[in-house]
Design a protein around this motif. Sequence first.
Motif, PDB file in Angstrom:
ATOM      1  N   LEU A   1       0.881  -1.252   0.024  1.00 53.93           N
ATOM      2  CA  LEU A   1       0.052   0.088   0.036  1.00 53.93           C
ATOM      3  C   LEU A   1       1.013   1.266   0.120  1.00 53.93           C
ATOM      4  N   GLU A   2       1.653   1.284   0.955  1.00 53.42           N
ATOM      5  CA  GLU A   2       2.808   2.741   1.002  1.00 53.42           C
ATOM      6  C   GLU A   2       3.603   2.736  -0.300  1.00 53.42           C
ATOM      7  N   GLU A   3       4.089   1.405  -0.610  1.00 53.28           N
ATOM      8  CA  GLU A   3       4.882   1.399  -1.858  1.00 53.28           C
ATOM      9  C   GLU A   3       4.063   2.142  -3.193  1.00 53.28           C
ATOM     10  N   SER A   4       2.912   1.362  -3.212  1.00 52.30           N
ATOM     11  CA  SER A   4       2.129   1.779  -4.358  1.00 52.30           C
ATOM     12  C   SER A   4       1.695   3.402  -4.315  1.00 52.30           C
ATOM     13  N   THR A   5       1.425   4.036  -3.029  1.00 55.47           N
ATOM     14  CA  THR A   5       1.253   5.454  -2.906  1.00 55.47           C
ATOM     15  C   THR A   5       2.588   6.127  -3.413  1.00 55.47           C
ATOM     16  N   GLU A   6       3.468   5.912  -2.893  1.00 54.82           N
ATOM     17  CA  GLU A   6       4.643   7.002  -2.767  1.00 54.82           C
ATOM     18  C   GLU A   6       5.409   6.391  -4.439  1.00 54.82           C
ATOM     19  N   ASN A   7       5.244   5.249  -4.713  1.00 45.28           N
ATOM     20  CA  ASN A   7       6.394   5.140  -5.748  1.00 45.28           C
ATOM     21  C   ASN A   7       5.676   4.302  -7.133  1.00 45.28           C
ATOM     22  N   GLY A   8       4.539   3.635  -6.960  1.00 43.37           N
ATOM     23  CA  GLY A   8       3.823   3.199  -7.827  1.00 43.37           C
ATOM     24  C   GLY A   8       4.080   1.500  -7.990  1.00 43.37           C
ATOM     25  N   VAL A   9       2.831   0.851  -8.053  1.00 42.34           N
ATOM     26  CA  VAL A   9       2.911  -0.503  -8.215  1.00 42.34           C
ATOM     27  C   VAL A   9       1.745  -1.067  -9.218  1.00 42.34           C
ATOM     28  N   ARG A  10       2.229  -1.405 -10.440  1.00 41.43           N
ATOM     29  CA  ARG A  10       1.021  -1.960 -11.284  1.00 41.43           C
ATOM     30  C   ARG A  10       1.107  -3.275 -11.473  1.00 41.43           C
ATOM     31  N   SER A  11      -0.265  -3.561 -11.400  1.00 41.11           N
ATOM     32  CA  SER A  11      -0.580  -5.169 -11.632  1.00 41.11           C
ATOM     33  C   SER A  11      -1.377  -5.394 -12.894  1.00 41.11           C
ATOM     34  N   PHE A  12      -1.212  -6.742 -13.396  1.00 43.10           N
ATOM     35  CA  PHE A  12      -1.703  -6.965 -14.804  1.00 43.10           C
ATOM     36  C   PHE A  12      -2.977  -7.829 -14.429  1.00 43.10           C
ATOM     37  N   PRO A  13      -3.918  -8.190 -15.273  1.00 42.45           N
ATOM     38  CA  PRO A  13      -5.021  -9.020 -15.073  1.00 42.45           C
ATOM     39  C   PRO A  13      -4.447 -10.468 -14.545  1.00 42.45           C
ATOM     40  N   SER A  14      -5.339 -10.812 -13.568  1.00 46.30           N
ATOM     41  CA  SER A  14      -5.207 -12.296 -12.755  1.00 46.30           C
ATOM     42  C   SER A  14      -5.136 -13.190 -14.098  1.00 46.30           C
ATOM     43  N   ARG A  15      -4.521 -14.381 -13.908  1.00 44.76           N
ATOM     44  CA  ARG A  15      -4.438 -15.488 -14.929  1.00 44.76           C
ATOM     45  C   ARG A  15      -5.152 -16.993 -14.148  1.00 44.76           C
ATOM     46  N   PRO A  16      -5.930 -17.496 -14.729  1.00 42.92           N
ATOM     47  CA  PRO A  16      -6.562 -18.615 -14.043  1.00 42.92           C
ATOM     48  C   PRO A  16      -5.507 -20.062 -13.955  1.00 42.92           C
ATOM     49  N   ILE A  17      -5.896 -20.592 -12.990  1.00 39.64           N
ATOM     50  CA  ILE A  17      -5.123 -22.047 -12.709  1.00 39.64           C
ATOM     51  C   ILE A  17      -5.883 -23.204 -12.580  1.00 39.64           C
ATOM     52  N   ARG A  18      -5.474 -24.384 -13.363  1.00 37.27           N
ATOM     53  CA  ARG A  18      -6.444 -25.521 -13.179  1.00 37.27           C
ATOM     54  C   ARG A  18      -5.657 -26.628 -13.206  1.00 37.27           C
ATOM     55  N   PHE A  19      -6.200 -27.686 -12.729  1.00 38.17           N
ATOM     56  CA  PHE A  19      -5.740 -28.961 -12.958  1.00 38.17           C
ATOM     57  C   PHE A  19      -5.869 -29.719 -14.202  1.00 38.17           C
ATOM     58  N   ALA A  20      -4.927 -30.119 -14.745  1.00 41.58           N
ATOM     59  CA  ALA A  20      -5.133 -30.984 -15.996  1.00 41.58           C
ATOM     60  C   ALA A  20      -4.159 -31.912 -16.090  1.00 41.58           C
ATOM     61  N   CYS A  21      -4.420 -33.249 -16.499  1.00 45.69           N
ATOM     62  CA  CYS A  21      -3.568 -34.141 -16.655  1.00 45.69           C
ATOM     63  C   CYS A  21      -3.437 -34.492 -18.427  1.00 45.69           C
ATOM     64  N   SER A  22      -1.939 -34.841 -18.884  1.00 42.55           N
ATOM     65  CA  SER A  22      -1.956 -35.130 -20.456  1.00 42.55           C
ATOM     66  C   SER A  22      -1.840 -36.379 -20.473  1.00 42.55           C
ATOM     67  N   CYS A  23      -2.124 -37.137 -19.604  1.00 43.15           N
ATOM     68  CA  CYS A  23      -2.072 -38.764 -20.045  1.00 43.15           C
ATOM     69  C   CYS A  23      -3.225 -38.930 -21.166  1.00 43.15           C
ATOM     70  N   SER A  24      -2.857 -40.080 -21.874  1.00 47.77           N
ATOM     71  CA  SER A  24      -3.649 -40.659 -22.993  1.00 47.77           C
ATOM     72  C   SER A  24      -3.326 -41.949 -23.347  1.00 47.77           C
ATOM     73  N   ARG A  25      -4.325 -42.705 -23.822  1.00 53.50           N
ATOM     74  CA  ARG A  25      -4.019 -44.207 -24.089  1.00 53.50           C
ATOM     75  C   ARG A  25      -2.893 -44.379 -25.219  1.00 53.50           C
ATOM     76  N   THR A  26      -2.801 -43.149 -26.079  1.00 52.11           N
ATOM     77  CA  THR A  26      -1.762 -43.095 -27.221  1.00 52.11           C
ATOM     78  C   THR A  26      -0.481 -43.267 -26.556  1.00 52.11           C
ATOM     79  N   LYS A  27      -0.130 -42.418 -25.337  1.00 52.80           N
ATOM     80  CA  LYS A  27       1.024 -42.556 -24.678  1.00 52.80           C
ATOM     81  C   LYS A  27       1.547 -43.609 -23.885  1.00 52.80           C
TER      82      LYS A  27
END
Length: 321
Positions: free
Chosen positions: A234-260
């Motif tokens: 908060l103080e750093e943002s007020t005095e010097n500036g802190v910029r954030s970017f849009p958040s990114r989603p995280i998900r569980f996913a497995c790449s296993c397959s019958r082919t592998k």
Amino acid sequence: MNELLVFICDGAPVRGEIVSISSAWQAVLERRTDPPAVRRILGDFVGAATLLSASLKFEGTLIIQAQSKGPIQLLVVECKSDLSMRATVKLSVDPAEIAPNATLGELLDATLTGRLVITLDPKDREPGQQPYQGIVALQEQHGTFIKPVTSASEAIALYMQNSEQLDTRIWLSSNETHIGGLLLQRLPNSGGHAHLDPQIAAEGWSRIQALGETITEAELLNLPPATILRRLFLEESTENGVRSFPSRPIRFACSCSRTKVADVLRMLGEEEVQSILVEQGHVETVCDFCAQPYQFDAVDCQQVFKTDLLSDATRPPSGGH
């Protein structure tokens, strides 16, 4: 909360990330029965892999592997550039033998044999191109004194220092429902949007680290990344500036397959597969990451070795997988 937030400090050469993972982490745990100490260490490395993969400049996968002759024989976390992840652990002892408060050093480096391997594997590698791989011991050596690392945070910081030559600080925490993490990385004094005097840059890096050190386990595990960013800087943002970017989603996913799985059978060889068929009547395997079972009967195995068509060799069985 399954999100990662990236931010930049305008008054210091610092790039940061905050991660919070809940249901995606529970999707990993519901497929496993690891002891509490192992779950805690696995969760910390999941948080670390997610934080590190967010800075990938290519489409591909970041893989963290911790190997040892200790109770945790192998730990693997894979996180893709789209922040889909999966994780697994292999133990060399009965889970009941692992104390609830066992440390990373006790489980992964009890005999000073632990190694941390981080692999960066681009999706579109050129023919013959090998993935980038960095390896560090899970110990710090000061003269003749050897000190095992005590946490995933220490292990990652040691890797970044030795393999990447980047000043990096990382805080990680996990329990049975959540993973939280904060990463701070020092950027060059000049470049991009800013040019900072070396002394001002050094002071800024020290200042942001000091703020990072005030983060608590409760905050990492319970607050959304945007709230943590606002409270912590908060103080750093007020005095010097802190910029954030849009958040990114995280998900569980497995790449296993019958082919592998079919590819693995080919590597085993027809003779070995036939011996399994004689003994068991079929070949069955279960994915270490998602517990998905795959079964190949005699006809399936014959197609794996005889057909030239991958689609024929990996045809779905009449029932199940």
